[in-house]
Design a protein around this motif. Sequence first.
Motif, PDB file in Angstrom:
ATOM      1  N   ARG A   2       0.808  -1.224   0.094  1.00  0.00           N
ATOM      2  CA  ARG A   2      -0.064   0.111  -0.152  1.00  0.00           C
ATOM      3  C   ARG A   2       1.005   1.046  -0.010  1.00  0.00           C
ATOM      4  NH1 ARG A   2      -4.142   0.032   3.064  1.00  0.00           N
ATOM      5  NH2 ARG A   2      -4.183   2.533   2.799  1.00  0.00           N
ATOM      6  N   GLY A   4       0.449   4.146   1.285  1.00  0.00           N
ATOM      7  CA  GLY A   4       0.867   4.843   2.661  1.00  0.00           C
ATOM      8  C   GLY A   4       1.709   4.074   3.400  1.00  0.00           C
ATOM      9  N   ALA A 174     -12.943  11.055   2.191  1.00  0.00           N
ATOM     10  CA  ALA A 174     -11.807  10.597   3.011  1.00  0.00           C
ATOM     11  C   ALA A 174     -11.688  11.285   4.395  1.00  0.00           C
ATOM     12  CB  ALA A 174     -10.541  10.381   2.270  1.00  0.00           C
ATOM     13  N   THR A 178     -12.495   9.712   7.951  1.00  0.00           N
ATOM     14  CA  THR A 178     -11.493   9.659   8.997  1.00  0.00           C
ATOM     15  C   THR A 178     -11.915  10.453   9.976  1.00  0.00           C
ATOM     16  OG1 THR A 178     -10.314  11.557   7.766  1.00  0.00           O
ATOM     17  CG2 THR A 178      -9.798   8.971   7.369  1.00  0.00           C
ATOM     18  N   VAL A 210      -4.347   6.702   0.787  1.00  0.00           N
ATOM     19  CA  VAL A 210      -5.657   6.350  -0.007  1.00  0.00           C
ATOM     20  C   VAL A 210      -5.786   7.085  -1.280  1.00  0.00           C
ATOM     21  CG1 VAL A 210      -8.408   6.355   0.230  1.00  0.00           C
ATOM     22  CG2 VAL A 210      -7.047   5.843   2.434  1.00  0.00           C
ATOM     23  N   TYR A 267      -6.299  -4.757  -2.735  1.00  0.00           N
ATOM     24  CA  TYR A 267      -6.310  -4.291  -1.529  1.00  0.00           C
ATOM     25  C   TYR A 267      -6.352  -5.563  -0.514  1.00  0.00           C
ATOM     26  CZ  TYR A 267      -6.757   0.676  -2.202  1.00  0.00           C
ATOM     27  OH  TYR A 267      -6.268   1.996  -2.306  1.00  0.00           O
ATOM     28  N   GLU A 297      -8.144  -0.468   6.579  1.00  0.00           N
ATOM     29  CA  GLU A 297      -7.986  -1.399   5.322  1.00  0.00           C
ATOM     30  C   GLU A 297      -9.336  -1.302   4.486  1.00  0.00           C
ATOM     31  OE1 GLU A 297      -5.638  -2.812   3.824  1.00  0.00           O
ATOM     32  OE2 GLU A 297      -4.033  -1.857   5.478  1.00  0.00           O
ATOM     33  N   SER A 300      -9.687   2.226   3.047  1.00  0.00           N
ATOM     34  CA  SER A 300      -8.972   2.354   1.818  1.00  0.00           C
ATOM     35  C   SER A 300      -9.397   1.713   0.598  1.00  0.00           C
ATOM     36  CB  SER A 300      -7.604   1.870   2.076  1.00  0.00           C
ATOM     37  OG  SER A 300      -6.975   2.502   3.166  1.00  0.00           O
ATOM     38  N   GLY A 304     -11.015   3.817  -2.616  1.00  0.00           N
ATOM     39  CA  GLY A 304     -10.270   3.583  -3.842  1.00  0.00           C
ATOM     40  C   GLY A 304     -11.177   2.926  -4.605  1.00  0.00           C
TER      41      GLY A 304
END
Length: 338
Positions: A2, A4, A174, A178, A210, A267, A297, A300, A304
Motif C-alpha cells: 500500500r 501509505g 476520506a 476519517t 488512500v 487491496y 483497510e 482504503s 479506492g
Amino acid sequence: MRLGVLLCLLLLPALAQGEGRYLVGRLVALEPQGGVAQVEVGGRRLPALLPVDGGQYRLGQRVVLYQEGGRTYVTEPDRIPWLLGLLGLFAFLAALLGRGKGVRGLVGTFLSLLVVVYFVVPRVAAGGNPLLYAFLGSLGVLLLTVYLVHGVNRKTTAALLGTLASVALVLLLALFFTRALGFTGLASEEALLLRQWGGVDLVSLFLAGVVVGALGALTDVTVTQAAVVQALAHANPRFGLGELYRRGMEVGYDHMGSLVNTLVLAYAAGSLPLFLLLTKDPTPLRFLLNTEPFAAEMVSMVLGSLGLLLAVPFTTLVAAWAFQGGKGGPPEAHSHPH
C-alpha cells in the motif's frame, strides 16, 4: 504494498539518525548452532552474528550486514541484484511488447517515483502537510503518466480532468470518514515509529496513501474511457453530448465492474496478514473489525473503489463534451480501447 505504508518506509530514513552502518558481504562459513558466521567484505573476513532463528542462509550467499558497538550482525539476504534483474526483465518485455508506448510508460513510471521520493517525501519529512503535498504530487504524476505516454490531446485532457475530479471527491469523502471514524493514523508499525520521531501528521499521511494509491487504476480506466468516446464521436459525428455519454457509459459499466473487482482484490491481497488474524484472535468479529487496522483497510478499499466508480462517468461526460460533433479528429493509429 500500500502507498501509505510505502510513504512511511520512505520517511523513516529521513527522520531517523542511526549510529551504525550497513555493509554488503558474502558468507564463507556458517555455524548455525553457535549463531555466528564468517563474512567476506572487501577482501577481508569478519565474524558476524546470525539472527536468533539462524535464518535460511547458505554458503556463498550475499547478505546485508549491520555494524554497531563493535559488533557485526547479519540482517537479511542482499536482494538488490535479484530485484534489478526482475526490473530489467520487466523493462525489456514492456519495451518489446509495448513498443513506443511501453517505453514511454516505463519513463513515466520512473519519473512518477521520482516525484514521490524527491518531492512528496522530503516535504512531508520536513513537517509539511502530507495531504497537500500528496495531492500536488498526484497532479505531477498524472501529468507525467497521461501526457507522456498518450500525448497532449483532447482524449488525455478529458482523462486528466475526469481523474482529478474523482480524486478531489474521494479526498473530501476520506476527510469526512476519517474524522467520523476517529482514526489516529496508527494503523501500522511504520506509523508507530513515525509517531515516536514526531513531526508528521499521521492521519493526513493515511489520507494521502488512500488518494494516491488508486491513481494507477484511475488513469487506466479514464484514458480508455475517453478513447471509447472519441471512437464513437468519430464513427458518427452527429452524436450530441447526451448520446455520446449514454453510449460511452455502455462500455463504462463494463470498466466499472471489472476494475472495481481488480482493485478490491489488490487491496485484499495486501491485507492477507490482517485477515489471518481473524482466525487467530479470540476477540469477537464485530469488535475486531472495529479496530483501526481493520477499519482503515476497509476504508482504503472502499474509497479506492469509489474513486473508480466516479472516474468513469466524470471522464465520459468531459470526453463527450470535448468530442461532440466529431471534434478532435479520429482516434490515433494503433489505439485500441478496451
